[in-house]
Design a protein around this motif. Structure first.
Motif, PDB file in Angstrom:
ATOM      1  N   PRO A   1      11.535   0.678 -10.507  1.00 23.01           N
ATOM      2  CA  PRO A   1      11.271   2.071 -10.107  1.00 23.01           C
ATOM      3  C   PRO A   1       9.775   2.336  -9.949  1.00 23.01           C
ATOM      4  CG  PRO A   1      12.940   1.999 -11.823  1.00 23.01           C
ATOM      5  CD  PRO A   1      12.401   0.598 -11.690  1.00 23.01           C
ATOM      6  N   GLY A   2       9.447   3.035  -8.867  1.00 19.74           N
ATOM      7  CA  GLY A   2       8.059   3.367  -8.583  1.00 19.74           C
ATOM      8  C   GLY A   2       7.279   2.258  -7.921  1.00 19.74           C
ATOM      9  N   GLN A   3       7.918   1.082  -7.745  1.00 23.14           N
ATOM     10  CA  GLN A   3       7.229  -0.060  -7.126  1.00 23.14           C
ATOM     11  C   GLN A   3       8.045  -0.622  -5.965  1.00 23.14           C
ATOM     12  OE1 GLN A   3       6.495  -2.381 -10.925  1.00 23.14           O
ATOM     13  NE2 GLN A   3       4.458  -2.502 -10.017  1.00 23.14           N
ATOM     14  N   ALA A   4       8.698   0.250  -5.236  1.00 25.23           N
ATOM     15  CA  ALA A   4       9.519  -0.206  -4.114  1.00 25.23           C
ATOM     16  C   ALA A   4       8.669  -0.923  -3.073  1.00 25.23           C
ATOM     17  CB  ALA A   4      10.254   0.978  -3.481  1.00 25.23           C
ATOM     18  N   GLY A   5       7.479  -0.401  -2.798  1.00 27.43           N
ATOM     19  CA  GLY A   5       6.612  -1.039  -1.808  1.00 27.43           C
ATOM     20  C   GLY A   5       6.114  -2.390  -2.272  1.00 27.43           C
ATOM     21  N   SER A   6       5.659  -2.471  -3.531  1.00 32.15           N
ATOM     22  CA  SER A   6       5.157  -3.740  -4.062  1.00 32.15           C
ATOM     23  C   SER A   6       6.264  -4.780  -4.136  1.00 32.15           C
ATOM     24  CB  SER A   6       4.549  -3.514  -5.449  1.00 32.15           C
ATOM     25  OG  SER A   6       3.466  -2.610  -5.387  1.00 32.15           O
ATOM     26  N   THR A   7       7.456  -4.361  -4.560  1.00 31.24           N
ATOM     27  CA  THR A   7       8.581  -5.290  -4.617  1.00 31.24           C
ATOM     28  C   THR A   7       8.920  -5.790  -3.219  1.00 31.24           C
ATOM     29  OG1 THR A   7       9.473  -4.113  -6.542  1.00 31.24           O
ATOM     30  CG2 THR A   7      10.970  -5.582  -5.379  1.00 31.24           C
TER      31      THR A   7
ATOM     32  N   ALA B   1       0.816  -1.213   0.000  1.00 27.61           N
ATOM     33  CA  ALA B   1       0.000   0.000   0.000  1.00 27.61           C
ATOM     34  C   ALA B   1       0.847   1.260   0.000  1.00 27.61           C
ATOM     35  CB  ALA B   1      -0.924  -0.001   1.222  1.00 27.61           C
ATOM     36  N   ALA B   2       2.117   1.149   0.426  1.00 29.38           N
ATOM     37  CA  ALA B   2       2.978   2.335   0.471  1.00 29.38           C
ATOM     38  C   ALA B   2       3.209   2.939  -0.903  1.00 29.38           C
ATOM     39  CB  ALA B   2       4.318   1.981   1.122  1.00 29.38           C
ATOM     40  N   ASP B   3       2.949   2.183  -1.986  1.00 31.91           N
ATOM     41  CA  ASP B   3       3.056   2.740  -3.334  1.00 31.91           C
ATOM     42  C   ASP B   3       1.824   3.555  -3.719  1.00 31.91           C
ATOM     43  OD1 ASP B   3       5.537   1.608  -3.852  1.00 31.91           O
ATOM     44  OD2 ASP B   3       4.692  -0.221  -4.721  1.00 31.91           O
TER      45      ASP B   3
ATOM     46  N   HIS C   1      -3.386  -0.219 -11.285  1.00 39.76           N
ATOM     47  CA  HIS C   1      -4.162  -1.260 -10.607  1.00 39.76           C
ATOM     48  C   HIS C   1      -3.214  -2.034  -9.711  1.00 39.76           C
ATOM     49  CE1 HIS C   1      -6.618  -4.830  -9.942  1.00 39.76           C
ATOM     50  NE2 HIS C   1      -7.659  -4.116 -10.359  1.00 39.76           N
ATOM     51  N   ALA C   2      -3.464  -1.959  -8.406  1.00 33.78           N
ATOM     52  CA  ALA C   2      -2.517  -2.528  -7.440  1.00 33.78           C
ATOM     53  C   ALA C   2      -2.310  -4.016  -7.665  1.00 33.78           C
ATOM     54  CB  ALA C   2      -3.001  -2.258  -6.017  1.00 33.78           C
ATOM     55  N   ALA C   3      -3.409  -4.765  -7.892  1.00 39.79           N
ATOM     56  CA  ALA C   3      -3.279  -6.213  -8.062  1.00 39.79           C
ATOM     57  C   ALA C   3      -2.471  -6.553  -9.302  1.00 39.79           C
ATOM     58  CB  ALA C   3      -4.670  -6.852  -8.133  1.00 39.79           C
ATOM     59  N   ARG C   4      -2.704  -5.832 -10.416  1.00 38.86           N
ATOM     60  CA  ARG C   4      -1.960  -6.099 -11.643  1.00 38.86           C
ATOM     61  C   ARG C   4      -0.483  -5.742 -11.473  1.00 38.86           C
ATOM     62  NH1 ARG C   4      -5.199  -3.739 -14.896  1.00 38.86           N
ATOM     63  NH2 ARG C   4      -4.183  -1.697 -14.947  1.00 38.86           N
ATOM     64  N   ASP C   5      -0.214  -4.635 -10.799  1.00 39.66           N
ATOM     65  CA  ASP C   5       1.176  -4.251 -10.545  1.00 39.66           C
ATOM     66  C   ASP C   5       1.882  -5.302  -9.700  1.00 39.66           C
ATOM     67  OD1 ASP C   5       0.736  -1.949 -11.952  1.00 39.66           O
ATOM     68  OD2 ASP C   5       0.513  -0.661 -10.196  1.00 39.66           O
ATOM     69  N   LEU C   6       1.174  -5.805  -8.678  1.00 43.06           N
ATOM     70  CA  LEU C   6       1.769  -6.800  -7.800  1.00 43.06           C
ATOM     71  C   LEU C   6       2.035  -8.097  -8.564  1.00 43.06           C
ATOM     72  CD1 LEU C   6       2.628  -7.134  -4.843  1.00 43.06           C
ATOM     73  CD2 LEU C   6       0.366  -8.067  -4.371  1.00 43.06           C
ATOM     74  N   LEU C   7       1.141  -8.464  -9.485  1.00 43.91           N
ATOM     75  CA  LEU C   7       1.344  -9.670 -10.289  1.00 43.91           C
ATOM     76  C   LEU C   7       2.578  -9.532 -11.171  1.00 43.91           C
ATOM     77  CD1 LEU C   7       0.320 -12.441 -11.175  1.00 43.91           C
ATOM     78  CD2 LEU C   7      -1.092 -11.280 -12.907  1.00 43.91           C
ATOM     79  N   ALA C   8       2.796  -8.334 -11.714  1.00 42.46           N
ATOM     80  CA  ALA C   8       3.984  -8.115 -12.537  1.00 42.46           C
ATOM     81  C   ALA C   8       5.255  -8.302 -11.723  1.00 42.46           C
ATOM     82  CB  ALA C   8       3.938  -6.709 -13.143  1.00 42.46           C
TER      83      ALA C   8
ATOM     84  N   ASP D   1      12.276   7.770  -2.445  1.00 47.20           N
ATOM     85  CA  ASP D   1      12.050   9.011  -3.186  1.00 47.20           C
ATOM     86  C   ASP D   1      12.969  10.127  -2.715  1.00 47.20           C
ATOM     87  OD1 ASP D   1      10.072   7.791  -4.638  1.00 47.20           O
ATOM     88  OD2 ASP D   1       8.436   8.522  -3.377  1.00 47.20           O
ATOM     89  N   LEU D   2      13.182  10.214  -1.420  1.00 41.08           N
ATOM     90  CA  LEU D   2      14.010  11.288  -0.877  1.00 41.08           C
ATOM     91  C   LEU D   2      15.485  11.141  -1.258  1.00 41.08           C
ATOM     92  CD1 LEU D   2      12.460  11.483   2.708  1.00 41.08           C
ATOM     93  CD2 LEU D   2      12.299  13.237   0.939  1.00 41.08           C
ATOM     94  N   ALA D   3      15.986   9.900  -1.299  1.00 41.96           N
ATOM     95  CA  ALA D   3      17.411   9.679  -1.523  1.00 41.96           C
ATOM     96  C   ALA D   3      17.791   9.663  -2.997  1.00 41.96           C
ATOM     97  CB  ALA D   3      17.833   8.365  -0.863  1.00 41.96           C
TER      98      ALA D   3
END
Length: 370
Positions: free
Chosen positions: A310-316, A50-52, A179-186, A107-109
């Motif tokens: 990139p952009g999916q640090a939380g999902s990864t 969810a952090a993404d 779509h969170a579920a599709r991103d997570l599947l990737a 994002d900050l670093a």
């Protein structure tokens, strides 16, 4: 955030014998209580992904508040199930707290993430080191373990309130088709993520539960007093602090994977010395080497995981955590072995894991790492 989390997360491991004697637990139940911190990750991976997408500040602050409440409950517990449930909530809340902050740090670093992580992890090591020193001081002063958990929980509640006043970078907009579920599947179908997840899961086994059984072994088998047993275990924590201080210089920004194999080899050679060194100085020396090499290995692997997509640090990170949950029950298995065949046999189970890590780092050549 790393300082606070590591300071408090060590405490259940450090009072393993006290839980057994005061609450009336077996070693297997001790192991289940420690494992419950990891079982909380079943819920925690949802917060991590969810952090993404949602407010990182809300995740971090609410996680810290639930963390503090779980610590206070742990300190008041009078039986196994209350300890188990409190530890489960503690583990889930820790994921929300840590990953709300960690994904914001990506994002900050920016490109300086490996160095930023080294500094964050160094502060975590300070918390790691402070925890056993806190236990040693509490033992010397006659301050009970229950008071420690209640005081720590109160501090964590205060920290959660403070986090609500901080500014966090917002999630990355991912377009109307996000779509969170599709991103997570990737992420789940990315072979690189799966390999790193297995490596992270194996390394995660070499954390507080290992030190918990080491401290118990030093007390019950090696014959050291409670304060000395905790003090000897701090060699690994001091080594971790040194390792993170060196990580900024040892890990190449453009190829952090290059240090994985040599640091895994050093970890595999030093852990048996930490666990079974016949002299006190050997336990400390093995712990220092184990801490340094483990810190370098973890910092490099963590950098790879957080920047791989990139952009999916939380999902990864969520996928890595899901796979890592396969080992969540390992401390309970170690406790069962210790009940049946002794603490030495239980502690010995940990020694094989760095060799497995080394084998996995060799699956890809250093040049093949992202």
């Amino acid at each position: 955030m790393g300082f606070a989390d590591e300071w408090f997360t060590f405490l259940p491991a450090g009072v393993l014998e006290e839980l057994r004697e005061d609450v009336g637990l077996s070693y297997a139940q001790d192991g289940l209580v420690l494992a419950a911190l990891s079982f909380g990750g079943i819920v925690g991976v949802v917060f991590q992904a969810a952090a993404d997408y949602v407010s990182r500040r809300a995740l971090a602050a609410l996680g810290a508040l639930a963390y503090g409440a779980a610590m206070i409950t742990f300190g008041l517990a009078d039986g196994f199930w209350v300890l188990f449930v409190a530890a489960f909530v503690w583990g889930a809340a820790s994921d929300a707290f840590i990953h709300g902050c960690e994904v914001a740090l990506v994002d900050l670093a920016g490109p300086d993430l490996p160095r930023a992580l080294a500094r964050v992890n160094a502060w975590s090591s300070v918390g790691d080191l402070l925890a056993p020193l806190t236990l040693i001081a509490a033992t010397a002063l006659g301050f009970g373990w229950r008071g420690l958990f209640m005081a720590g929980g109160s501090l964590m509640l205060t920290y959660g309130v403070w986090l609500t006043s901080q500014r966090f970078p917002p999630p990355h907009p991912r377009g109307e088709d996000a779509h969170a579920a599709r991103d997570l599947l990737a992420v789940l179908t990315d072979g690189r993520v799966l390999l790193m997840a297995v490596m992270m899961g194996l390394f995660a086994l070499l954390d507080e539960p290992l030190l918990a059984f080491l401290i118990a072994y030093l007390k019950e088998v090696a014959g050291h007093g409670p304060g000395m047993a905790v003090a000897l275990s701090t060699g690994a924590l001091v080594g971790g602090l040194i390792g993170y201080a060196l990580a900024e210089r040892l890990i190449p920004d453009d190829s952090p994977g290059a240090v994985l194999a040599p640091s895994a080899l050093a970890t595999a050679l030093s852990l048996p010395v930490l666990a079974f060194g016949p002299q006190a100085w050997m336990v400390v020396a093995g712990g220092l080497a184990f801490g340094v090499s483990g810190a370098v290995f973890y910092n490099a692997l963590q950098s790879l995981v957080l920047t791989l997509r990139p952009g999916q640090a939380g999902s990864t990170g969520a996928v890595v955590s899901i796979i890592g949950l396969a080992g969540a029950g390992f401390p309970a298995f170690v406790g069962w072995v210790a009940d049946a065949w002794g603490l030495g046999a239980g502690l010995g189970l940990y020694v094989a894991f760095p060799a497995l890590l080394l084998a996995l780092t060799l699956v890809l050549r250093p040049g093949g790492w992202p």
